[in-house]
Design an enzyme around this catalytic site. Structure first.
Site, PDB file in Angstrom:
ATOM      1  N   GLY A 192       0.388  -1.325   0.091  1.00  0.00           N
ATOM      2  CA  GLY A 192      -0.183   0.061  -0.113  1.00  0.00           C
ATOM      3  C   GLY A 192       1.197   1.353   0.236  1.00  0.00           C
ATOM      4  O   GLY A 192       1.832   1.477   0.631  1.00  0.00           O
ATOM      5  N   ASP A 235       0.302   2.109   8.953  1.00  0.00           N
ATOM      6  CA  ASP A 235      -0.111   1.350   9.952  1.00  0.00           C
ATOM      7  C   ASP A 235       0.690   0.843  11.456  1.00  0.00           C
ATOM      8  O   ASP A 235       0.441   1.058  12.263  1.00  0.00           O
ATOM      9  CB  ASP A 235      -0.586  -0.177   9.599  1.00  0.00           C
ATOM     10  CG  ASP A 235      -1.454   0.032   8.751  1.00  0.00           C
ATOM     11  OD1 ASP A 235      -2.112   1.205   8.414  1.00  0.00           O
ATOM     12  OD2 ASP A 235      -2.123  -1.424   8.331  1.00  0.00           O
ATOM     13  N   ARG A 295      -5.316  -2.864  10.178  1.00  0.00           N
ATOM     14  CA  ARG A 295      -6.318  -4.393   9.561  1.00  0.00           C
ATOM     15  C   ARG A 295      -5.217  -4.929  11.528  1.00  0.00           C
ATOM     16  O   ARG A 295      -6.860  -5.452  11.834  1.00  0.00           O
ATOM     17  CB  ARG A 295      -5.333  -5.132   8.734  1.00  0.00           C
ATOM     18  CG  ARG A 295      -6.243  -5.543   7.382  1.00  0.00           C
ATOM     19  CD  ARG A 295      -5.087  -6.528   6.525  1.00  0.00           C
ATOM     20  NE  ARG A 295      -3.928  -6.021   5.959  1.00  0.00           N
ATOM     21  CZ  ARG A 295      -3.418  -5.543   4.397  1.00  0.00           C
ATOM     22  NH1 ARG A 295      -5.430  -6.095   3.572  1.00  0.00           N
ATOM     23  NH2 ARG A 295      -2.527  -5.526   4.533  1.00  0.00           N
ATOM     24  N   GLU A 312      -9.981  -0.545  11.400  1.00  0.00           N
ATOM     25  CA  GLU A 312     -10.779  -1.550  10.377  1.00  0.00           C
ATOM     26  C   GLU A 312     -11.262  -3.033  10.842  1.00  0.00           C
ATOM     27  O   GLU A 312     -12.132  -4.012  10.711  1.00  0.00           O
ATOM     28  CB  GLU A 312     -10.374  -1.510   9.497  1.00  0.00           C
ATOM     29  CG  GLU A 312      -9.307  -1.921   9.229  1.00  0.00           C
ATOM     30  CD  GLU A 312      -8.800  -1.327   7.797  1.00  0.00           C
ATOM     31  OE1 GLU A 312      -8.825  -1.227   6.555  1.00  0.00           O
ATOM     32  OE2 GLU A 312      -7.141  -1.601   7.311  1.00  0.00           O
ATOM     33  N   THR A 352      -8.063   8.140   2.023  1.00  0.00           N
ATOM     34  CA  THR A 352      -7.413   9.252   2.371  1.00  0.00           C
ATOM     35  C   THR A 352      -5.890   9.538   3.300  1.00  0.00           C
ATOM     36  O   THR A 352      -5.707  10.139   3.536  1.00  0.00           O
ATOM     37  CB  THR A 352      -8.712  10.769   3.220  1.00  0.00           C
ATOM     38  OG1 THR A 352      -8.885   9.754   3.580  1.00  0.00           O
ATOM     39  CG2 THR A 352      -9.848  10.539   1.975  1.00  0.00           C
ATOM     40  N   GLN A 353      -6.629   8.229   4.533  1.00  0.00           N
ATOM     41  CA  GLN A 353      -5.312   8.174   5.436  1.00  0.00           C
ATOM     42  C   GLN A 353      -3.906   8.387   4.534  1.00  0.00           C
ATOM     43  O   GLN A 353      -3.319   8.833   4.970  1.00  0.00           O
ATOM     44  CB  GLN A 353      -5.975   6.737   6.021  1.00  0.00           C
ATOM     45  CG  GLN A 353      -6.591   7.689   7.309  1.00  0.00           C
ATOM     46  CD  GLN A 353      -7.323   6.129   7.771  1.00  0.00           C
ATOM     47  OE1 GLN A 353      -7.009   5.782   8.958  1.00  0.00           O
ATOM     48  NE2 GLN A 353      -8.375   5.644   6.921  1.00  0.00           N
ATOM     49  N   ARG A 354      -4.149   7.664   3.336  1.00  0.00           N
ATOM     50  CA  ARG A 354      -2.820   7.202   2.917  1.00  0.00           C
ATOM     51  C   ARG A 354      -2.366   8.001   1.697  1.00  0.00           C
ATOM     52  O   ARG A 354      -1.816   8.610   1.452  1.00  0.00           O
ATOM     53  CB  ARG A 354      -2.997   5.897   1.867  1.00  0.00           C
ATOM     54  CG  ARG A 354      -2.983   4.725   2.787  1.00  0.00           C
ATOM     55  CD  ARG A 354      -2.014   3.573   2.334  1.00  0.00           C
ATOM     56  NE  ARG A 354      -2.579   3.038   0.896  1.00  0.00           N
ATOM     57  CZ  ARG A 354      -2.981   2.401   0.805  1.00  0.00           C
ATOM     58  NH1 ARG A 354      -3.702   1.163   1.738  1.00  0.00           N
ATOM     59  NH2 ARG A 354      -3.458   1.421  -1.138  1.00  0.00           N
TER      60      ARG A 354
END
Ligand code: F6P
Length: 341
Positions: free
Chosen positions: A10, A127, A171, A221, A272-274
């Site tokens: 990601g 993360d 995750r 999430e 949007t966080q990435r």
């Protein structure tokens, strides 16, 4: 010497800052040729690459994403990956690789290194769940984005006397939820490491309403109710075996509305966080990782990863970094619990 750089997994803000630092230092100080492999491990598998010059990278420090593209390609998903990569590197006269990635990309790097590929790793992920480094770049930006969203949700939640549930990424590790929830003054923070009791969450939400405040619940999430399971968007798996999570926020909002009789809404911050420009902290951390990765290659210190320890950049074995995920310890979660309800 010809050195390749790639970005896998990601994307996250700061990837371009690493590419820039590697290219400018590699060419300017070491006199290397620097090439960029496109789309993660897909590049070295297929020979898709481009030369990188100072002019290519000078303007990219503040740009989000990665100019090289990324993918979740796993060279080990099918047979022959290592041989193919060794052939491509030999044909392109690439002596060493700098792989910028998270657990999956660096797990591949570690295995390739054992099989004869010269690789140095650089840790990235919003993360912040990679072992052996205090922080990964991308995390600070993601926390800023989530915190700004929570600040905004407070005012609309207060106006409408509603509960707002904010679903953030994470995750298996709740770092983004923990940090943005503390910074944003959340009423409850739910993380994958600690299954939650819906009765208790509902009680905290109710007590916040009773004190004439609108509750904000921040949920990773991957968080799950006691005895329940992760909420999946699809059961489909990527090349590294990960399912797509998503939906726990809406499930919680519905449950809270049913149990408290108050209106509840869910907001999913998602990608949007990435996206977008990295914070100053992430630009500096990513740049320092890139500079130190060049030194590791120059020293022939392959199979290592640049890592942050305190304020120092050190080298650690890739095997140590990928051995296990860095999750939120119970004592760090307990600090946040003081503010629940
Ligand atoms: O890179 C990690 C991550 O941001 C996770 O937090 C999230 O579950 C996942 O990526 C989403 O991946 P994709 O971009 O494939 O939807």
């Amino acid at each position: 010497m010809r050195v390749g750089v790639l970005t896998g997994g990601g994307d996250c803000p700061g990837l371009n800052a690493v590419i820039r630092a590697v290219t400018l230092k590699g060419i300017g100080e070491r006199g290397w040729d620097v090439v960029g492999f496109r789309n993660g491990w897909h590049g070295p598998l297929t020979g898709s690459l481009r030369p990188l010059s100072p002019d290519d990278v000078e303007p990219i420090l503040t740009r989000g994403g990665t100019i090289l593209g990324s993918s979740r390609t796993n060279p080990y998903a099918e047979g022959g990956g290592t041989e193919r990569i060794l052939e491509v590197l030999a044909a392109e006269h690439v002596d060493a690789l700098i792989a910028i990635g998270g657990e999956d990309t660096l797990g591949v790097a570690e295995r390739l290194c054992r099989e004869g590929v010269n690789v140095v790793g650089v840790p990235k992920t919003i993360d912040n769940d990679l072992g052996a480094t205090d922080y990964t770049f991308g995390f600070d930006t993601a926390v800023h984005i989530a915190t700004e969203a929570i600040d905004r949700l407070h005012t609309t939640a207060e106006s409408h006397h509603r509960a707002l549930v904010v679903e953030v990424m994470g995750r298996h590790a709740g770092w983004i939820a923990l940090h943005s929830g503390i910074a944003g003054g959340a009423s409850v923070i739910l993380v994958p490491e600690r299954p939650f009791s819906i009765e208790q969450v509902s009680g905290w939400v109710q007590s916040r309403f009773e004190r004439e405040y609108a509750p904000i619940v921040v949920v990773s999430e991957g968080a799950q109710p006691d005895g329940g399971a992760e909420v999946l968007q699809t059961g489909e798996k990527d090349a590294f075996g990960h399912v797509r999570l998503g939906g726990v926020g809406q499930w919680l909002a519905d449950e809270l509305a049913r149990r408290t009789g108050k209106e509840s809404r869910a907001v999913v911050l998602g990608h949007t966080q990435r996206g977008g420009t990295p914070t100053a902290y992430d630009r500096v951390l990513a740049t320092r990782f890139g500079l130190h990765a060049v030194d590791a290659v120059a020293d022939g210190d392959f199979g290592t990863m640049t890592a942050l320890r305190g304020t120092d950049i050190v080298r650690v074995p890739l095997a140590e970094a990928t051995a296990e995920l860095k999750t939120v310890p119970a004592e760090r979660y307990a600090e946040a619990e003081v503010f629940f309800g």
